[in-house]
Design a protein around this motif. Structure first.
Motif, PDB file in Angstrom:
ATOM      1  N   ARG A 109     115.182  79.057  48.436  1.00  0.00           N
ATOM      2  CA  ARG A 109     116.541  79.171  48.976  1.00  0.00           C
ATOM      3  C   ARG A 109     116.521  79.754  50.384  1.00  0.00           C
ATOM      4  N   LYS A 110     115.705  80.777  50.616  1.00  0.00           N
ATOM      5  CA  LYS A 110     115.619  81.397  51.946  1.00  0.00           C
ATOM      6  C   LYS A 110     115.086  80.420  52.986  1.00  0.00           C
ATOM      7  N   LEU A 111     114.242  79.499  52.558  1.00  0.00           N
ATOM      8  CA  LEU A 111     113.702  78.479  53.460  1.00  0.00           C
ATOM      9  C   LEU A 111     114.706  77.370  53.743  1.00  0.00           C
ATOM     10  N   GLY A 112     115.790  77.349  52.995  1.00  0.00           N
ATOM     11  CA  GLY A 112     116.790  76.299  53.168  1.00  0.00           C
ATOM     12  C   GLY A 112     116.492  75.038  52.379  1.00  0.00           C
ATOM     13  N   LEU A 113     115.569  75.117  51.430  1.00  0.00           N
ATOM     14  CA  LEU A 113     115.280  73.970  50.593  1.00  0.00           C
ATOM     15  C   LEU A 113     116.458  73.711  49.657  1.00  0.00           C
ATOM     16  N   VAL A 114     116.601  72.473  49.258  1.00  0.00           N
ATOM     17  CA  VAL A 114     117.715  72.041  48.427  1.00  0.00           C
ATOM     18  C   VAL A 114     117.187  71.639  47.053  1.00  0.00           C
ATOM     19  N   ARG A 115     117.830  72.120  46.006  1.00  0.00           N
ATOM     20  CA  ARG A 115     117.426  71.807  44.629  1.00  0.00           C
ATOM     21  C   ARG A 115     117.650  70.328  44.339  1.00  0.00           C
ATOM     22  N   ARG A 116     116.627  69.662  43.788  1.00  0.00           N
ATOM     23  CA  ARG A 116     116.674  68.234  43.463  1.00  0.00           C
ATOM     24  C   ARG A 116     116.336  68.036  41.986  1.00  0.00           C
ATOM     25  N   SER A 117     117.262  68.371  41.094  1.00  0.00           N
ATOM     26  CA  SER A 117     116.991  68.322  39.650  1.00  0.00           C
ATOM     27  C   SER A 117     116.632  66.918  39.173  1.00  0.00           C
ATOM     28  N   SER A 118     117.081  65.882  39.871  1.00  0.00           N
ATOM     29  CA  SER A 118     116.745  64.513  39.458  1.00  0.00           C
ATOM     30  C   SER A 118     115.247  64.224  39.597  1.00  0.00           C
ATOM     31  N   LEU A 119     114.505  65.067  40.329  1.00  0.00           N
ATOM     32  CA  LEU A 119     113.064  64.878  40.514  1.00  0.00           C
ATOM     33  C   LEU A 119     112.217  65.792  39.625  1.00  0.00           C
ATOM     34  N   ASP A 120     112.852  66.669  38.828  1.00  0.00           N
ATOM     35  CA  ASP A 120     112.099  67.573  37.951  1.00  0.00           C
ATOM     36  C   ASP A 120     111.124  66.774  37.092  1.00  0.00           C
ATOM     37  N   PHE A 121     110.003  67.397  36.737  1.00  0.00           N
ATOM     38  CA  PHE A 121     108.971  66.696  35.981  1.00  0.00           C
ATOM     39  C   PHE A 121     108.278  67.636  35.017  1.00  0.00           C
ATOM     40  N   VAL A 122     107.563  67.052  34.081  1.00  0.00           N
ATOM     41  CA  VAL A 122     106.755  67.795  33.115  1.00  0.00           C
ATOM     42  C   VAL A 122     105.333  67.263  33.239  1.00  0.00           C
ATOM     43  N   GLN A 123     104.373  68.200  33.247  1.00  0.00           N
ATOM     44  CA  GLN A 123     102.971  67.789  33.293  1.00  0.00           C
ATOM     45  C   GLN A 123     102.122  68.783  32.521  1.00  0.00           C
ATOM     46  N   GLN A 124     100.867  68.461  32.334  1.00  0.00           N
ATOM     47  CA  GLN A 124      99.923  69.336  31.659  1.00  0.00           C
ATOM     48  C   GLN A 124      99.707  70.586  32.500  1.00  0.00           C
ATOM     49  N   ALA A 125      99.813  71.752  31.898  1.00  0.00           N
ATOM     50  CA  ALA A 125      99.586  73.022  32.597  1.00  0.00           C
ATOM     51  C   ALA A 125      98.089  73.289  32.689  1.00  0.00           C
ATOM     52  N   PRO A 126      97.645  73.948  33.792  1.00  0.00           N
ATOM     53  CA  PRO A 126      96.213  74.237  33.934  1.00  0.00           C
ATOM     54  C   PRO A 126      95.634  75.021  32.756  1.00  0.00           C
ATOM     55  N   GLY A 127      96.409  75.927  32.167  1.00  0.00           N
ATOM     56  CA  GLY A 127      95.911  76.730  31.046  1.00  0.00           C
ATOM     57  C   GLY A 127      96.188  76.113  29.689  1.00  0.00           C
ATOM     58  N   GLY A 128      96.640  74.877  29.644  1.00  0.00           N
ATOM     59  CA  GLY A 128      96.990  74.220  28.392  1.00  0.00           C
ATOM     60  C   GLY A 128      98.498  74.182  28.220  1.00  0.00           C
ATOM     61  N   GLY A 129      98.964  73.368  27.330  1.00  0.00           N
ATOM     62  CA  GLY A 129     100.400  73.214  27.133  1.00  0.00           C
ATOM     63  C   GLY A 129     101.012  72.376  28.242  1.00  0.00           C
ATOM     64  N   THR A 130     102.321  72.465  28.376  1.00  0.00           N
ATOM     65  CA  THR A 130     103.016  71.696  29.404  1.00  0.00           C
ATOM     66  C   THR A 130     103.712  72.631  30.376  1.00  0.00           C
ATOM     67  N   TRP A 131     103.978  72.103  31.543  1.00  0.00           N
ATOM     68  CA  TRP A 131     104.632  72.853  32.616  1.00  0.00           C
ATOM     69  C   TRP A 131     105.780  72.005  33.143  1.00  0.00           C
ATOM     70  N   HIS A 132     106.969  72.615  33.236  1.00  0.00           N
ATOM     71  CA  HIS A 132     108.154  71.912  33.719  1.00  0.00           C
ATOM     72  C   HIS A 132     108.387  72.319  35.162  1.00  0.00           C
ATOM     73  N   GLY A 133     108.212  71.399  36.089  1.00  0.00           N
ATOM     74  CA  GLY A 133     108.387  71.663  37.516  1.00  0.00           C
ATOM     75  C   GLY A 133     109.813  71.420  37.965  1.00  0.00           C
ATOM     76  N   LEU A 134     110.430  72.437  38.562  1.00  0.00           N
ATOM     77  CA  LEU A 134     111.740  72.311  39.183  1.00  0.00           C
ATOM     78  C   LEU A 134     111.511  71.963  40.643  1.00  0.00           C
ATOM     79  N   VAL A 135     112.124  70.893  41.126  1.00  0.00           N
ATOM     80  CA  VAL A 135     111.827  70.362  42.458  1.00  0.00           C
ATOM     81  C   VAL A 135     112.911  70.745  43.448  1.00  0.00           C
ATOM     82  N   TRP A 136     112.460  71.116  44.647  1.00  0.00           N
ATOM     83  CA  TRP A 136     113.306  71.443  45.784  1.00  0.00           C
ATOM     84  C   TRP A 136     112.802  70.609  46.958  1.00  0.00           C
ATOM     85  N   SER A 137     113.655  70.296  47.900  1.00  0.00           N
ATOM     86  CA  SER A 137     113.197  69.501  49.053  1.00  0.00           C
ATOM     87  C   SER A 137     113.676  70.104  50.366  1.00  0.00           C
ATOM     88  N   VAL A 138     112.925  69.750  51.391  1.00  0.00           N
ATOM     89  CA  VAL A 138     113.256  70.179  52.739  1.00  0.00           C
ATOM     90  C   VAL A 138     114.187  69.125  53.347  1.00  0.00           C
TER      91      VAL A 138
END
Length: 181
Positions: A145-174
Motif C-alpha cells: 500500500r505504501k508503494l502505491g500498488l493496487v490490489r488485484r484479487s482477480s489474479l490471486d493464485f494457489v501454488q505448492q508452498a516451499p515447506g509443503g502444503g499450499t500457499w495462496h498468493g494475494l496479488v498487487w500491481s504497480v
C-alpha cells in the motif's frame, strides 16, 4: 548493469560472496520465513542465492542485497524476472523483499523496494510489475500500500508452498511504475 543503488539510508548492491552467510542466516530464521512455510536449510538458501546472482547476470535485474550505510546486510529487495511459463501467473516481473528481524519496522522494505522499482523502470523500462504475498502477511501488504500498488484479487493464485502444503498468493500491481518515488 548498475552495481549499486543508494537511497537516503540504504545501499542496494549486486550480490557478493560475503552476502551469503547473512542471507542464509536470515532464511534460517523461522519468524522471518513464517509466511513461506518455514526456514530454509543451507542448500535451499544457496540455491536461492545463486538464482538471484544468475538473474542479475542474465537479465540485468534481480533481488539486490540491501545493506545499511555501515555495510551491514539487512536483507534483500528487488524486481525478479519470473519467466517460467509454469507459474500460475505465467511469465512476469515481481517486486519483493525480505529483511532480517532487526530491520523490521524502520521503513527499509518500502525504501528499498521503491528504489528497486525505480531502477527497473528507469534503467530497463520494465512496467507491469506485480507483487504477491500470503493473506496473513499484513506487514508486506502494508508495504505494498505504501508503494502505491493496487490490489488485484482477480489474479490471486494457489501454488505448492516451499515447506509443503499450499500457499495462496494475494496479488498487487504497480499502476504507476514510479510508485510515488
Amino acid at each position: 548493469m548498475s552495481e549499486q543503488i543508494k537511497t537516503r539510508r540504504l545501499r542496494l548492491k549486486s550480490w557478493e560472496q560475503g552476502h551469503f552467510a547473512p542471507f542464509a542466516e536470515m532464511h534460517a530464521d523461522e519468524e522471518v520465513m513464517a509466511d513461506l512455510g518455514g526456514a530454509l536449510d543451507l542448500a535451499a538458501s544457496h540455491s536461492k542465492f545463486e538464482r538471484y546472482r544468475e538473474a542479475l547476470r542474465q537479465h540485468g535485474i534481480s533481488r539486490w542485497a540491501v545493506e545499511d550505510l555501515e555495510g551491514r546486510f539487512i536483507g534483500y529487495a528487488g524486481v525478479m524476472p519470473r519467466l517460467s511459463p509454469g507459474h500460475p501467473l505465467g511469465a512476469h516481473y515481481e517486486v519483493g523483499w525480505r529483511l532480517v528481524r532487526r530491520a523490521w519496522g524502520h521503513g527499509y522494505a518500502t525504501e528499498s523496494a521503491r528504489a528497486a522499482l525505480d531502477d527497473a523502470n528507469n534503467r530497463l523500462g520494465i512496467t507491469g510489475i506485480i507483487s504477491y504475498t500470503g493473506a496473513e502477511n499484513v506487514r508486506s501488504q502494508s508495504v505494498m500500500r505504501k508503494l502505491g500498488l493496487v490490489r488485484r484479487s482477480s489474479l490471486d493464485f494457489v501454488q505448492q508452498a516451499p515447506g509443503g502444503g499450499t500457499w495462496h498468493g494475494l496479488v498487487w500491481s504497480v499502476d504507476n511504475p514510479k510508485c510515488g518515488g
